[in-house]
Scaffold this motif. Structure first.
Motif, PDB file in Angstrom:
ATOM      1  N   TYR A   1      37.800  48.203  50.312  1.00  0.00           N
ATOM      2  CA  TYR A   1      38.195  47.316  49.013  1.00  0.00           C
ATOM      3  C   TYR A   1      36.662  47.480  48.389  1.00  0.00           C
ATOM      4  O   TYR A   1      36.579  47.678  47.021  1.00  0.00           O
ATOM      5  N   HIS A   2      35.466  46.988  49.043  1.00  0.00           N
ATOM      6  CA  HIS A   2      34.313  47.203  48.713  1.00  0.00           C
ATOM      7  C   HIS A   2      33.841  48.360  48.439  1.00  0.00           C
ATOM      8  O   HIS A   2      33.417  48.581  47.177  1.00  0.00           O
TER       9      HIS A   2
ATOM     10  N   ILE B   1      34.944  48.911  44.893  1.00  0.00           N
ATOM     11  CA  ILE B   1      34.199  48.354  43.530  1.00  0.00           C
ATOM     12  C   ILE B   1      33.267  49.107  43.497  1.00  0.00           C
ATOM     13  O   ILE B   1      32.962  49.347  42.274  1.00  0.00           O
ATOM     14  N   HIS B   2      32.486  49.778  44.517  1.00  0.00           N
ATOM     15  CA  HIS B   2      31.111  50.311  44.023  1.00  0.00           C
ATOM     16  C   HIS B   2      31.505  51.586  43.631  1.00  0.00           C
ATOM     17  O   HIS B   2      30.772  52.431  42.739  1.00  0.00           O
TER      18      HIS B   2
ATOM     19  N   GLN C   1      32.438  34.953  56.529  1.00  0.00           N
ATOM     20  CA  GLN C   1      32.783  34.979  55.144  1.00  0.00           C
ATOM     21  C   GLN C   1      31.865  35.711  54.337  1.00  0.00           C
ATOM     22  O   GLN C   1      30.704  35.651  54.234  1.00  0.00           O
ATOM     23  N   THR C   2      32.545  36.638  53.495  1.00  0.00           N
ATOM     24  CA  THR C   2      31.566  37.392  52.331  1.00  0.00           C
ATOM     25  C   THR C   2      31.075  36.425  51.453  1.00  0.00           C
ATOM     26  O   THR C   2      31.651  35.539  51.086  1.00  0.00           O
ATOM     27  N   LYS C   3      30.328  37.023  50.621  1.00  0.00           N
ATOM     28  CA  LYS C   3      29.691  36.274  49.531  1.00  0.00           C
ATOM     29  C   LYS C   3      30.514  36.095  48.343  1.00  0.00           C
ATOM     30  O   LYS C   3      30.534  35.249  47.319  1.00  0.00           O
ATOM     31  N   THR C   4      31.545  37.090  48.474  1.00  0.00           N
ATOM     32  CA  THR C   4      32.735  36.769  47.302  1.00  0.00           C
ATOM     33  C   THR C   4      33.832  36.112  47.669  1.00  0.00           C
ATOM     34  O   THR C   4      35.030  35.950  46.840  1.00  0.00           O
ATOM     35  N   GLY C   5      33.591  35.430  48.922  1.00  0.00           N
ATOM     36  CA  GLY C   5      34.960  34.595  49.121  1.00  0.00           C
ATOM     37  C   GLY C   5      35.929  34.988  50.378  1.00  0.00           C
ATOM     38  O   GLY C   5      36.738  34.353  50.561  1.00  0.00           O
ATOM     39  N   PHE C   6      35.754  36.301  50.715  1.00  0.00           N
ATOM     40  CA  PHE C   6      36.738  36.860  51.708  1.00  0.00           C
ATOM     41  C   PHE C   6      36.339  36.358  52.953  1.00  0.00           C
ATOM     42  O   PHE C   6      35.402  36.401  53.399  1.00  0.00           O
TER      43      PHE C   6
ATOM     44  N   ASN D   1      22.719  44.545  51.040  1.00  0.00           N
ATOM     45  CA  ASN D   1      23.123  43.724  50.123  1.00  0.00           C
ATOM     46  C   ASN D   1      21.749  43.074  49.729  1.00  0.00           C
ATOM     47  O   ASN D   1      20.767  42.767  50.280  1.00  0.00           O
TER      48      ASN D   1
END
Length: 151
Positions: A135-136, A139-140, A116-121, A73
């Motif tokens: 899910y990730h 997105i990619h 906690q992911t940077k996207t809030g999960f 990341n």
């Protein structure tokens, strides 16, 4: 978990088609307006899955420190990924998905460090991590579908 692993397998086969359907030059091209390329997205999902699933479960990851550094990341591609590196990513793409399923079936994922992911999960356990990882990857895949329009 059967559906979760089926999604992972399907996702990885879609990524495999990208690796087989584009030249090294196309995989490395960073189109104007984009910050990454096709091969970076694929390397990134391989490295991310290992971190989310293995590292946070307290298990060793199955990718090198160099690969992790190159595709983690916040990293950015240099547009100079070699065919040898592409071949390694292609191999890991499939083998590590199979390894994760085998390790799950063998009961290796006993502990999980909540994250906690940077996207809030909030990931509380292995199941959460697997579902978020899928899910990730989706997105990619979407990013790659946009990139390929400019190759």
């Amino acid at each position: 978990m059967e559906a979760t692993f089926k999604i992972l397998e399907t996702s990885r086969n879609i990524y495999l088609k990208f690796l087989e359907g584009y030249t090294l030059e196309q995989l490395n091209k960073i189109p104007e307006g984009f910050s990454n390329n096709l091969i970076w997205n694929i390397g990134h999902i391989v490295v991310s899955q290992q971190g989310l699933i293995y590292r946070l479960s307290g298990l060793p990851v199955n990718v090198s420190d160099e690969m992790t550094e190159k595709y983690k990341n916040g990293s950015r591609p240099d547009g100079k990924t070699t065919q040898e590196e592409v071949d390694e990513i292609k191999h890991l793409l499939i083998v590590l998905a199979q390894q994760t399923k085998a390790d799950f079936e063998a009961g290796k994922f006993q502990h999980y460090t909540e994250y906690q992911t940077k996207t809030g999960f909030h990931l509380a356990n292995f199941k959460d991590a697997m579902e978020f990882s899928n899910y990730h990857e989706g997105i990619h895949l979407g990013m790659m579908m946009n990139i390929r329009k400019f190759l």
